[in-house]
Design a protein around this motif. Structure first.
Motif, short mmCIF file in Angstrom:
data_model
loop_
_atom_site.label_atom_id
_atom_site.label_comp_id
_atom_site.label_asym_id
_atom_site.label_seq_id
_atom_site.Cartn_x
_atom_site.Cartn_y
_atom_site.Cartn_z
N GLY A 593 0.86 -1.17 0.00
CA GLY A 593 0.00 0.00 0.00
C GLY A 593 0.90 1.23 0.00
O GLY A 593 2.05 1.16 0.48
N TYR A 594 0.43 2.35 -0.53
CA TYR A 594 1.33 3.49 -0.76
C TYR A 594 1.39 4.49 0.40
O TYR A 594 2.05 5.51 0.29
N GLY A 595 0.72 4.20 1.50
CA GLY A 595 0.99 4.94 2.72
C GLY A 595 0.18 6.18 2.98
O GLY A 595 0.52 6.95 3.89
N ALA A 596 -0.90 6.42 2.24
CA ALA A 596 -1.69 7.61 2.51
C ALA A 596 -2.33 7.56 3.89
O ALA A 596 -2.28 8.54 4.65
N ARG A 597 -2.92 6.41 4.24
CA ARG A 597 -3.54 6.28 5.57
C ARG A 597 -2.50 6.31 6.67
O ARG A 597 -2.65 7.00 7.69
N SER A 598 -1.43 5.54 6.48
CA SER A 598 -0.43 5.45 7.54
C SER A 598 0.21 6.81 7.82
O SER A 598 0.44 7.16 8.98
N GLN A 599 0.48 7.57 6.77
CA GLN A 599 1.13 8.86 6.99
C GLN A 599 0.19 9.85 7.67
O GLN A 599 0.62 10.67 8.49
N ARG A 600 -1.09 9.79 7.33
CA ARG A 600 -2.06 10.64 8.00
C ARG A 600 -2.08 10.34 9.51
O ARG A 600 -2.08 11.25 10.34
N ILE A 601 -2.08 9.06 9.86
CA ILE A 601 -2.06 8.68 11.28
C ILE A 601 -0.76 9.13 11.93
O ILE A 601 -0.76 9.72 13.03
N ASN A 602 0.37 8.88 11.26
CA ASN A 602 1.67 9.33 11.78
C ASN A 602 1.67 10.83 12.04
O ASN A 602 2.12 11.30 13.09
N ALA A 832 -8.76 5.03 1.02
CA ALA A 832 -7.47 5.50 1.51
C ALA A 832 -7.58 6.56 2.60
O ALA A 832 -6.59 7.17 2.97
N ALA A 833 -8.78 6.81 3.11
CA ALA A 833 -8.92 7.62 4.32
C ALA A 833 -8.69 6.72 5.53
O ALA A 833 -8.78 5.49 5.43
N VAL A 834 -8.40 7.31 6.68
CA VAL A 834 -8.26 6.50 7.90
C VAL A 834 -9.57 5.78 8.18
O VAL A 834 -9.60 4.58 8.46
N ASN A 835 -10.69 6.50 8.06
CA ASN A 835 -12.01 5.89 8.14
C ASN A 835 -12.30 5.27 6.77
O ASN A 835 -12.97 5.84 5.92
N ALA A 836 -11.76 4.09 6.57
CA ALA A 836 -11.66 3.50 5.23
C ALA A 836 -12.93 2.74 4.84
O ALA A 836 -12.95 1.51 4.82
N SER A 837 -13.97 3.49 4.56
CA SER A 837 -15.16 2.88 3.95
C SER A 837 -14.89 2.86 2.44
O SER A 837 -15.18 3.80 1.72
N GLY A 838 -14.31 1.76 1.99
CA GLY A 838 -13.74 1.72 0.65
C GLY A 838 -14.77 1.64 -0.46
O GLY A 838 -15.83 1.04 -0.31
N TRP A 839 -14.44 2.24 -1.58
CA TRP A 839 -15.24 2.12 -2.79
C TRP A 839 -14.27 1.98 -3.95
O TRP A 839 -13.09 2.26 -3.82
N ASN A 840 -14.75 1.51 -5.06
CA ASN A 840 -13.88 1.26 -6.21
C ASN A 840 -14.33 2.14 -7.36
O ASN A 840 -15.44 1.99 -7.87
N ALA A 841 -13.46 3.05 -7.78
CA ALA A 841 -13.82 4.01 -8.82
C ALA A 841 -14.16 3.34 -10.14
O ALA A 841 -14.81 3.95 -10.99
N ALA A 842 -13.74 2.10 -10.34
CA ALA A 842 -14.07 1.39 -11.57
C ALA A 842 -15.51 0.89 -11.56
O ALA A 842 -16.05 0.58 -12.62
N GLY A 843 -16.14 0.84 -10.39
CA GLY A 843 -17.45 0.23 -10.33
C GLY A 843 -18.54 1.09 -9.73
O GLY A 843 -19.70 0.71 -9.75
N GLY A 844 -18.23 2.24 -9.19
CA GLY A 844 -19.26 3.07 -8.58
C GLY A 844 -18.83 3.54 -7.21
O GLY A 844 -17.68 3.39 -6.81
N TYR A 845 -19.78 4.09 -6.46
CA TYR A 845 -19.46 4.75 -5.19
C TYR A 845 -19.88 3.94 -3.97
O TYR A 845 -19.60 4.33 -2.84
N GLY A 846 -20.57 2.83 -4.18
CA GLY A 846 -21.05 2.04 -3.06
C GLY A 846 -19.91 1.47 -2.23
O GLY A 846 -18.80 1.22 -2.72
N VAL A 847 -20.17 1.23 -0.96
CA VAL A 847 -19.15 0.76 -0.01
C VAL A 847 -18.91 -0.74 -0.24
O VAL A 847 -19.84 -1.54 -0.20
#
Length: 917
Positions: A593-602, A832-847
């Protein structure tokens, strides 16, 4: 776990093979009628119906439980969460099996049929292909070998006691006595549950390892890209980890050249460098595309096809906390499931001794003894997915006589498997294995067509007869991970914790630690292969030569990174790189993973420490709900500078003015930005990827009106696209794509920003033109979804979570789904937010993935710890504990977590005594 690691798997597709839709509809109609009877109008009017009541667990009074050496107390709080008290290990785990079967046996039964490739026995011919693939992987076979040859005697005794407890619950019960699902299934199927075995529990670890296996999909995707993209373009889409920007977990230490062990205080030696050798096989489009499709058909247990699997966990030293002791937080990000992946529980010996060794509480897996994540009386621990690369695909030269290896023909290791089918004839398959593992291509007609041309430069080009695809995977070797679960539960200090971690071979996890003496620590465990010839594991490779394989032994445990009381006073693991590859000699993976969440927490923890403000339990809880979008902070200032003439688009652009980049559920700005982000990715990257990787799905079209919105290739206006199962290679919007876009953001004329003319849309020549088009497209996409009045827009209306009951809650008429499923909930947070309710831009906005639980452990003052589950303790669809934690989970609330005898007694509302007969 787990994360990156169970109650039920993702809903299983129950449709029969061969397109027998009439039979399927008839079967579903019967199930609907049954559920209508047991649920009543609004599924609340007939709670007294015996079919429902019969399956509810008894939670008060007493029950005789065969095999107990003494009485066991089961104390439940007002959320139905049980705490078990016993005097021996055997009694403790026998009771755990009994209680989990009371609440979750349907889920346990479906899961064990999946892990053993026996879904067809429950759901009929529609599951034969899935079972064939799972039999080829051989999870159950390896689990049996582990039980027979690897696990310690105490572990095997605990597994047997657990199985005995499950079977004691099953004894004398019909399907309708176990759950509503069995009552429905029984009208169309003669399936009867069989006894639980210890191997049923062990096999679940293989299923976990499959979904947390690392970069197999990335390996396939990179190879598919070679048909259309140059090596440079592929490198653009898979950039190096940004070590200078996003800190790895371990920022000190190296392997000591004298001892040969990892030393957190050692200085790295010069000239280590990274392993960057390319894989040797290209041009295998047909077989790899087919494999990708096959993987999509396998029910995802923890997340959608292994994508987005992540987690947050961090620990802060008592030096910086209001309690003076460490605080530890964990929230694994997994597929939303109903019931939840997790089952909260306490396992308490009334007096800890040699004959009763456990006093632990936390999150368990239904179907497996012990606690997976939680604490005991001395230590607390959390898991996140390490993401180590533990799989490789090999192209094999094959014939009827065997496979080629270093110029010789080697016979396959073969076995025959019989798949029993409910309501149909049994099927037989032959599984063939090479020295690199089972042939996945035997399970796919397309994969059998590997290559039509002779190999060139050690490559096996597309469609050549005589080639096959094999999977090499560390989890297919028997190991000791089940031992590690019990050893961690008993650990008393960092030394015993690390000793236990050495046995945690698969899946490879980041293990976070804290203890009552004030120490904090981290360990990276796992069976991680050492590849030959500097191979970096990023693409499939030839299996017919010993040049491309693995060393006999994996990376030694003593050489894996760890930390103990680092100077900075805190440790963060959120699926970022473990350690800088320039200072560490072993390849763990190239696909972090590229560290967006981890760096925000750090950053948030470091900022707090710099101000001198102590960190509280409330602060830890608040940080878990942080909704900040790192990519919005980069892009919005540039989006606001673009001149927009279209008043409708200008209206939505204004939503971004003054936005603080937080993705709250009620935020119109967050809704619009995420729409823009999705369209940026589609324009810049999505349509340029190979056709095998394009997202699929139906859209509704209408004839366009000038300036009314985006059009497709034929000039038709795209008004609405349904949620679709995203292809993994399409831009998913995660933090890898953050890095891709940031790397070219200041290059206005980069080729990725250029888009040729299509239909009525003009060509795009630079970044700002593409951003302007994306803003226009997002305006009309969201208008179709949310309406013309932007003042009514909100991110939560786009970003919804629906909890679907496994198996019967996925398909069928609305009444069936309404009876078993729950939701939707409008959520904040995001990819990639700390509150990671993930969605996939290839398929829509649903969690599509969520923090499956959250906990904050107050080390030493255990009763002040807090926890929450995604759903509830019960797997019974009409129980009051089916989803009684979900509203609080959605709002970011946590429940009080009682642990001590006094704390548990104070929160107990029901007590059941399991008695020795």
């Amino acid at each position: 776990m787990p994360a990156n690691t169970t109650a039920p798997p993702q809903p299983v597709d129950t449709k029969p093979a061969g397109g027998k839709k009439k039979g399927r509809r008839a079967r579903l109609l019967v199930i609907v009628l049954v559920l209508a009877l047991v649920a009543g109008v609004g599924y609340g009017a007939f709670w007294s119906v015996s079919t429902v009541r019969a399956s509810y667990p008894q939670t008060t009074g007493s029950i005789d439980l065969k095999g107990l050496s003494g009485d066991v107390d089961v104390k439940r709080d007002d959320y139905g969460i049980p705490q078990i008290y016993a005097d021996t290990d055997s009694d403790l785990f026998r009771a755990q099996g009994f209680v989990q079967a009371q609440d979750r046996f349907w889920e346990m039964d479906v899961r064990r049929h999946m892990t053993s490739g026996r879904l067809s026995e429950m759901f009929g011919a529609g599951q034969v292909e899935t079972d064939s693939f799972l039999r080829t992987l051989g999870w159950r076979k390896v689990a049996q070998e582990e039980y027979d040859t690897k696990l310690g005697e105490d572990t095997k005794k605990n597994l047997q006691a657990y199985a005995d407890g499950v079977n004691a619950y099953l004894a004398g019960k019909d399907g309708k006595d176990l759950s509503v699902e069995y009552a429905a299934l029984g009208l169309t199927n003669d399936y009867k549950p069989t006894e639980w075995t210890p191997v049923d529990s062990v096999a679940w670890l293989k299923a976990m390892a499959w979904d947390l296996r690392g970069n197999m999909q990335d390996e396939i995707d990179r190879s598919l890209m070679t048909s259309r993209l140059s090596d440079k373009e592929i490198k653009d889409l898979y950039p190096d980890y940004p070590y200078k920007k996003n800190k790895p977990i371990v920022d000190e230490g190296a392997i000591d050249p004298v001892t040969g062990k990892f030393d957190p205080k050692a200085e790295p030696s010069d000239g280590i460098g990274s392993q960057t050798a390319q894989g040797a096989t290209e041009g295998v489009t047909t077989q790899l595309s087919a494999l990708s499709d096959t993987l999509d058909e396998i029910p995802a247990l923890l997340g959608p096809n292994g994508n987005g699997i992540g987690s947050n966990s961090w620990v802060v030293s008592g030096k910086y906390t209001t309690t003076g002791k460490p605080l530890l937080a964990n929230d694994p990000h997994l597929a939303p499931q109903l019931p939840s992946l997790w089952y909260q529980m306490g396992l308490h010996c009334r007096q800890v001794s040699e004959t009763c060794q456990y006093d632990t509480a936390g999150y368990t897996f239904s179907g497996m003894p012990g606690v997976i994540i939680g604490h005991n009386q001395d230590i607390a621990w959390g898991f996140t997915n390490l993401g180590a690369d533990v799989t490789d695909l090999f192209l094999e030269k094959v014939s009827a006589d065997g496979y080629q290896y270093d110029g010789k023909t080697v016979p396959f290791e073969s076995r025959e498997e019989t798949i029993k089918v409910a309501g149909g004839k049994s099927r037989k398959i032959t599984v063939r294995e090479t020295n690199n593992g089972p042939l996945l291509s035997d399970r796919s007609n397309e994969l059998k067509k590997v290559g039509k041309k002779a190999p060139v430069d050690n490559s096996a080009p597309d469609r050549a007869d005589g080639y096959a695809v094999a999977l090499k995977w560390t989890a297919l070797k028997a190991g000791h991970s089940m031992d590690a679960v019990f050893e961690i539960n008993r650990a008393k200090d960092f030394t015993s914790f690390r000793k236990a971690a050495a046995h945690f071979e698969v899946p490879s996890q980041n293990l976070l630690y804290a203890d009552t003496k004030g120490n904090i620590g981290y360990q990276a465990p796992g069976r991680i292969p050492v590849r030959l010839k500097g191979d970096d594991g990023t693409r499939p490779r030839p299996g017919w030569t010993s040049d491309y394989g693995w060393e006999k032994d994996p990376i030694p445990f003593d050489e894996l990174p760890y930390e103990y009381n680092p100077k900075r006073g805190y440790i963060v693991t959120a699926n970022q790189a473990v350690i800088d590859e320039d200072t560490y000699p072993h390849l763990l993976t190239k696909d972090w993973g590229y560290g967006a969440r981890s760096q925000r927490i750090n950053d948030l923890i470091a900022d707090k420490i710099k101000t001198g403000e102590k960190i509280s339990t409330d602060d830890m809880q608040q940080l878990q709900m942080d909704n900040h979008s790192a990519i919005a902070a980069e892009l919005v200032p540039k989006l606001l500078k673009i001149g927009i003439s279209d008043e409708s688009v200008r209206e939505t652009q204004k939503l971004l003015e003054g936005w603080d980049y937080t993705q709250e559920s009620d935020s119109a700005a967050a809704a619009y930005f995420n729409g823009v982000w999705r369209n940026i990715l589609k324009l810049a990257f999505g349509n340029k990827l190979p056709k095998e990787m394009r997202a699929k799905g139906d859209c509704i079209y209408v004839e366009p009106v000038a300036g009314s919105g985006p059009v497709d290739d034929e000039g038709k206006l795209v008004r609405e696209c349904g949620q679709r199962a995203p292809d993994a290679a399409q831009p998913d919007g995660g933090d890898r794509w953050y890095e891709v876009v940031e790397n070219i953001l200041d290059d206005q004329d980069n080729d990725w920003w250029k888009v040729p003319a299509k239909g009525r849309e003009q060509a795009i020549d630079n970044r700002d033109e593409l951003f302007a088009r994306a803003m226009k497209d997002a305006r009309w996409e969201l208008t179709a979804k949310l309406g013309k009045d932007v003042s009514t827009w909100s991110w939560g209306r786009l970003h919804q979570l629906t909890l679907r009951n496994q198996t019967l809650g996925k398909e069928g008429p609305g009444l069936l789904q309404r009876a078993l499923n729950r939701g939707p909930w409008d959520l904040g947070g995001g990819e990639a937010a700390v509150n990671a309710s993930g969605w996939n831009a290839a398929g829509g906005y649903g969690v599509i993935w969520v923090p499956s639980m959250r906990m904050v452990v107050n080390v030493g003052d255990w009763d002040k710890s807090r926890w929450i589950n995604l759903t509830g303790a019960s797997g019974h669809a009409f129980s009051s504990h089916y989803t009684d934690q979900t509203d609080k989970w959605a709002d970011g609330e946590l429940l009080d977590w009682s642990y001590t005898k006094g704390g548990v007694d104070g929160s107990t509302v029901d007590t059941l005594t399991l008695r020795k007969p």
